[in-house]
Design a protein around this motif. Structure first.
Motif, PDB file in Angstrom:
ATOM      1  N   MET A 120      48.955 -28.942-146.450  1.00 32.31           N
ATOM      2  CA  MET A 120      49.779 -27.928-145.802  1.00 32.31           C
ATOM      3  C   MET A 120      50.906 -27.499-146.735  1.00 32.31           C
ATOM      4  SD  MET A 120      50.140 -25.975-143.217  1.00 32.31           S
ATOM      5  CE  MET A 120      49.000 -26.672-142.016  1.00 32.31           C
ATOM      6  N   SER A 121      51.243 -26.210-146.656  1.00 31.40           N
ATOM      7  CA  SER A 121      52.331 -25.659-147.469  1.00 31.40           C
ATOM      8  C   SER A 121      53.193 -24.764-146.589  1.00 31.40           C
ATOM      9  CB  SER A 121      51.773 -24.826-148.628  1.00 31.40           C
ATOM     10  OG  SER A 121      51.116 -23.667-148.125  1.00 31.40           O
ATOM     11  N   TRP A 122      54.362 -24.401-147.100  1.00 26.88           N
ATOM     12  CA  TRP A 122      55.245 -23.512-146.352  1.00 26.88           C
ATOM     13  C   TRP A 122      54.566 -22.160-146.111  1.00 26.88           C
ATOM     14  CZ3 TRP A 122      59.005 -23.383-143.138  1.00 26.88           C
ATOM     15  CH2 TRP A 122      59.722 -22.215-142.927  1.00 26.88           C
ATOM     16  N   VAL A 123      53.848 -21.656-147.113  1.00 28.47           N
ATOM     17  CA  VAL A 123      53.167 -20.363-146.980  1.00 28.47           C
ATOM     18  C   VAL A 123      52.104 -20.440-145.894  1.00 28.47           C
ATOM     19  CG1 VAL A 123      51.641 -18.699-148.140  1.00 28.47           C
ATOM     20  CG2 VAL A 123      53.619 -19.646-149.359  1.00 28.47           C
ATOM     21  N   MET A 128      41.928 -16.407-143.465  1.00 31.61           N
ATOM     22  CA  MET A 128      43.375 -16.286-143.367  1.00 31.61           C
ATOM     23  C   MET A 128      43.852 -15.014-144.048  1.00 31.61           C
ATOM     24  SD  MET A 128      46.039 -17.483-142.013  1.00 31.61           S
ATOM     25  CE  MET A 128      45.477 -19.078-141.445  1.00 31.61           C
ATOM     26  N   GLY A 129      44.595 -14.216-143.316  1.00 30.84           N
ATOM     27  CA  GLY A 129      45.113 -12.963-143.844  1.00 30.84           C
ATOM     28  C   GLY A 129      44.147 -11.799-143.717  1.00 30.84           C
ATOM     29  N   ASP A 130      42.918 -12.063-143.256  1.00 31.78           N
ATOM     30  CA  ASP A 130      41.913 -11.009-143.078  1.00 31.78           C
ATOM     31  C   ASP A 130      41.641 -10.883-141.578  1.00 31.78           C
ATOM     32  OD1 ASP A 130      39.604  -9.451-142.864  1.00 31.78           O
ATOM     33  OD2 ASP A 130      38.701 -10.281-144.686  1.00 31.78           O
ATOM     34  N   LYS A 131      42.280  -9.924-140.934  1.00 34.01           N
ATOM     35  CA  LYS A 131      42.188  -9.798-139.477  1.00 34.01           C
ATOM     36  C   LYS A 131      40.773  -9.502-139.005  1.00 34.01           C
ATOM     37  CE  LYS A 131      46.973  -8.439-138.611  1.00 34.01           C
ATOM     38  NZ  LYS A 131      47.890  -7.406-138.078  1.00 34.01           N
ATOM     39  N   VAL A 132      40.035  -8.731-139.778  1.00 33.81           N
ATOM     40  CA  VAL A 132      38.660  -8.391-139.396  1.00 33.81           C
ATOM     41  C   VAL A 132      37.781  -9.642-139.437  1.00 33.81           C
ATOM     42  CG1 VAL A 132      36.597  -7.074-140.005  1.00 33.81           C
ATOM     43  CG2 VAL A 132      38.850  -5.988-140.120  1.00 33.81           C
ATOM     44  N   ALA A 133      37.899 -10.422-140.524  1.00 32.52           N
ATOM     45  CA  ALA A 133      37.101 -11.640-140.659  1.00 32.52           C
ATOM     46  C   ALA A 133      37.474 -12.655-139.579  1.00 32.52           C
ATOM     47  CB  ALA A 133      37.299 -12.249-142.044  1.00 32.52           C
ATOM     48  N   LEU A 134      38.765 -12.750-139.295  1.00 32.55           N
ATOM     49  CA  LEU A 134      39.213 -13.693-138.262  1.00 32.55           C
ATOM     50  C   LEU A 134      38.680 -13.282-136.891  1.00 32.55           C
ATOM     51  CD1 LEU A 134      40.903 -16.164-137.571  1.00 32.55           C
ATOM     52  CD2 LEU A 134      42.889 -14.649-137.308  1.00 32.55           C
ATOM     53  N   LEU A 186      52.011 -22.521-143.385  1.00 29.07           N
ATOM     54  CA  LEU A 186      52.687 -22.650-142.095  1.00 29.07           C
ATOM     55  C   LEU A 186      53.137 -21.284-141.581  1.00 29.07           C
ATOM     56  CD1 LEU A 186      54.048 -24.113-139.752  1.00 29.07           C
ATOM     57  CD2 LEU A 186      55.962 -24.637-141.278  1.00 29.07           C
ATOM     58  N   GLU A 187      53.684 -20.478-142.456  1.00 27.99           N
ATOM     59  CA  GLU A 187      54.145 -19.152-142.039  1.00 27.99           C
ATOM     60  C   GLU A 187      52.979 -18.262-141.627  1.00 27.99           C
ATOM     61  OE1 GLU A 187      57.576 -17.958-141.680  1.00 27.99           O
ATOM     62  OE2 GLU A 187      57.351 -20.119-141.435  1.00 27.99           O
ATOM     63  N   GLN A 188      51.845 -18.402-142.310  1.00 32.70           N
ATOM     64  CA  GLN A 188      50.656 -17.628-141.930  1.00 32.70           C
ATOM     65  C   GLN A 188      50.194 -18.009-140.524  1.00 32.70           C
ATOM     66  OE1 GLN A 188      48.137 -18.728-145.255  1.00 32.70           O
ATOM     67  NE2 GLN A 188      48.358 -16.721-146.201  1.00 32.70           N
ATOM     68  N   ILE A 189      50.213 -19.312-140.248  1.00 39.89           N
ATOM     69  CA  ILE A 189      49.803 -19.779-138.923  1.00 39.89           C
ATOM     70  C   ILE A 189      50.795 -19.321-137.862  1.00 39.89           C
ATOM     71  CG2 ILE A 189      49.451 -21.844-137.496  1.00 39.89           C
ATOM     72  CD1 ILE A 189      48.395 -23.210-140.079  1.00 39.89           C
ATOM     73  N   ARG A 190      52.071 -19.447-138.157  1.00 43.68           N
ATOM     74  CA  ARG A 190      53.106 -19.021-137.210  1.00 43.68           C
ATOM     75  C   ARG A 190      52.969 -17.538-136.867  1.00 43.68           C
ATOM     76  NH1 ARG A 190      58.667 -21.746-139.509  1.00 43.68           N
ATOM     77  NH2 ARG A 190      58.795 -23.520-138.066  1.00 43.68           N
ATOM     78  N   ALA A 191      52.558 -16.747-137.846  1.00 47.00           N
ATOM     79  CA  ALA A 191      52.425 -15.304-137.623  1.00 47.00           C
ATOM     80  C   ALA A 191      51.349 -14.993-136.586  1.00 47.00           C
ATOM     81  CB  ALA A 191      52.111 -14.595-138.937  1.00 47.00           C
ATOM     82  N   LEU A 192      50.395 -15.900-136.404  1.00 52.32           N
ATOM     83  CA  LEU A 192      49.313 -15.708-135.434  1.00 52.32           C
ATOM     84  C   LEU A 192      49.693 -16.236-134.049  1.00 52.32           C
ATOM     85  CD1 LEU A 192      46.296 -16.855-137.639  1.00 52.32           C
ATOM     86  CD2 LEU A 192      46.978 -14.497-137.144  1.00 52.32           C
ATOM     87  N   GLN A 193      50.817 -16.937-133.968  1.00 56.34           N
ATOM     88  CA  GLN A 193      51.196 -17.589-132.720  1.00 56.34           C
ATOM     89  C   GLN A 193      52.420 -16.923-132.102  1.00 56.34           C
ATOM     90  OE1 GLN A 193      51.693 -21.759-133.857  1.00 56.34           O
ATOM     91  NE2 GLN A 193      49.503 -22.118-133.639  1.00 56.34           N
ATOM     92  N   MET A 194      52.437 -16.876-130.792  1.00 51.17           N
ATOM     93  CA  MET A 194      53.595 -16.376-130.059  1.00 51.17           C
ATOM     94  C   MET A 194      54.790 -17.289-130.345  1.00 51.17           C
ATOM     95  SD  MET A 194      53.886 -15.948-125.928  1.00 51.17           S
ATOM     96  CE  MET A 194      52.689 -14.617-125.853  1.00 51.17           C
ATOM     97  N   PRO A 195      55.987 -16.728-130.535  1.00 54.71           N
ATOM     98  CA  PRO A 195      57.160 -17.575-130.792  1.00 54.71           C
ATOM     99  C   PRO A 195      57.373 -18.603-129.687  1.00 54.71           C
ATOM    100  CG  PRO A 195      57.673 -15.276-131.240  1.00 54.71           C
ATOM    101  CD  PRO A 195      56.316 -15.291-130.602  1.00 54.71           C
ATOM    102  N   ASP A 196      57.833 -19.783-130.085  1.00 58.02           N
ATOM    103  CA  ASP A 196      58.036 -20.878-129.145  1.00 58.02           C
ATOM    104  C   ASP A 196      58.965 -20.471-127.998  1.00 58.02           C
ATOM    105  OD1 ASP A 196      57.964 -23.727-128.321  1.00 58.02           O
ATOM    106  OD2 ASP A 196      60.077 -23.676-128.922  1.00 58.02           O
ATOM    107  N   LEU A 252      36.709 -22.430-144.836  1.00 60.48           N
ATOM    108  CA  LEU A 252      36.602 -21.390-143.808  1.00 60.48           C
ATOM    109  C   LEU A 252      37.973 -20.793-143.522  1.00 60.48           C
ATOM    110  CD1 LEU A 252      34.885 -19.843-141.773  1.00 60.48           C
ATOM    111  CD2 LEU A 252      35.269 -21.712-140.140  1.00 60.48           C
ATOM    112  N   GLY A 253      38.985 -21.639-143.447  1.00 55.18           N
ATOM    113  CA  GLY A 253      40.339 -21.144-143.215  1.00 55.18           C
ATOM    114  C   GLY A 253      40.785 -20.209-144.317  1.00 55.18           C
ATOM    115  N   ALA A 254      40.483 -20.574-145.556  1.00 52.64           N
ATOM    116  CA  ALA A 254      40.849 -19.722-146.689  1.00 52.64           C
ATOM    117  C   ALA A 254      40.105 -18.384-146.640  1.00 52.64           C
ATOM    118  CB  ALA A 254      40.547 -20.448-147.998  1.00 52.64           C
ATOM    119  N   ALA A 255      38.872 -18.417-146.119  1.00 53.96           N
ATOM    120  CA  ALA A 255      38.061 -17.199-146.064  1.00 53.96           C
ATOM    121  C   ALA A 255      38.576 -16.186-145.059  1.00 53.96           C
ATOM    122  CB  ALA A 255      36.608 -17.552-145.748  1.00 53.96           C
TER     123      ALA A 255
END
Length: 199
Positions: free
Chosen positions: A146-149, A73-79, A151-161, A68-71
Motif C-alpha cells: 500500500m502507498s499514499w497514492v 485503477m484510474g480507468d472508469k470504463v474498465a472498472l 490510498l488516495e485512489q481508493i478514497r476517491a471511489l468511496q463516499m467521505p466518512d 487486476l487492481g492495477a489494470a
C-alpha cells in the motif's frame, strides 16, 4: 422475517474486525469481499470472464488481485466492466445466504460500497464503522504493497466518512479500545432486536 443490517465503512476503518464481533455474538454475516475472493480464487466462477477482460491476470491460483487492481485503477470504463461482471454474482450469493438465514431475527450484510453502489436501499438499517482519519491512514499504509497514492485512489471511489456517518442509523467507533467497539456492537444488536433505531 429477519432485519437486514447493512455494515459498511471506508478502507482502514476496522469493518472486518467489527463483522467478526457480530459473528462472535451469533449473528450471521454475509461478507461481500469474501464472496468475491472465492469467485476469483482457484476454480472460481469468475476466472474465465476476468481473464477475457484482462488477459494475464489469472492463473491456476486464481486472480492476481494486485495485477487486476492495477489494470482497472484510474480507468472508469474498465472498472465499470469488472463491476458489471462481479456484482450480479455477489448478489446471487447474498440472496442465497439470506434465504438460508431467513428465520434469524438479525442478519448482517457486510458491504464495503453499500452507499456508493446503491445497496443501502435493500437493507433495513445501516451501521457505519468509523475511526479518526489519522488512524485510518496509519492502518492502511501499514498494509503490504500500500502507498499514499493508492490510498488516495481508493478514497476517491468511496463516499467521505463524514457523509456516511450522517446517513447511518448507527455509528460504530473503532478509534478507541476493542472493548468500546464491542459495547457499541452489543448496543446495536439489542436495538435491532427491539426494533429500535439510534446509536
Amino acid at each position: 422475517m429477519s432485519i437486514l443490517l447493512g455494515l459498511t465503512g471506508s478502507i482502514g476503518m476496522g469493518k472486518s474486525t467489527v463483522a467478526a464481533m457480530f459473528r462472535a455474538r451469533g449473528i450471521p454475516v454475509f461478507d461481500s469481499d469474501a464472496a468475491v475472493r472465492r469467485m476469483q480464487g482457484p476454480g472460481g466462477i469468475l476466472l474465465a470472464a476476468i481473464e477475457s477482460l484482462h488477459p494475464g491476470v489469472t492463473s491456476a491460483n486464481g486472480v492476481d488481485r494486485a495485477a487486476l487492481g492495477a489494470a482497472v485503477m484510474g480507468d472508469k470504463v474498465a472498472l465499470h466492466r469488472l463491476e458489471t461482471l462481479i456484482h450480479p454474482e455477489v448478489e446471487r450469493e447474498r440472496r442465497r445466504f439470506l434465504r438460508r438465514h431467513r428465520a434469524r431475527p438479525l442478519v448482517v450484510a457486510d458491504v464495503p460500497l453499500l452507499f456508493e453502489k446503491g445497496f443501502w436501499r435493500r437493507v433495513d438499517l445501516i451501521a457505519v464503522v468509523s475511526a479518526p482519519a489519522w488512524k485510518q491512514k496509519a492502518r492502511v499504509l501499514s498494509r503490504p504493497g500500500m502507498s499514499w497514492v493508492r490510498l488516495e485512489q481508493i478514497r476517491a471511489l468511496q463516499m467521505p466518512d463524514a457523509v456516511k456517518r450522517r446517513r447511518a442509523d448507527f455509528v460504530i467507533p473503532t478509534g478507541g479500545t476493542l472493548q468500546d467497539t464491542r459495547a457499541a456492537v452489543r448496543r446495536i444488536i439489542a436495538a435491532c432486536m427491539a426494533g429500535g433505531i439510534g446509536g
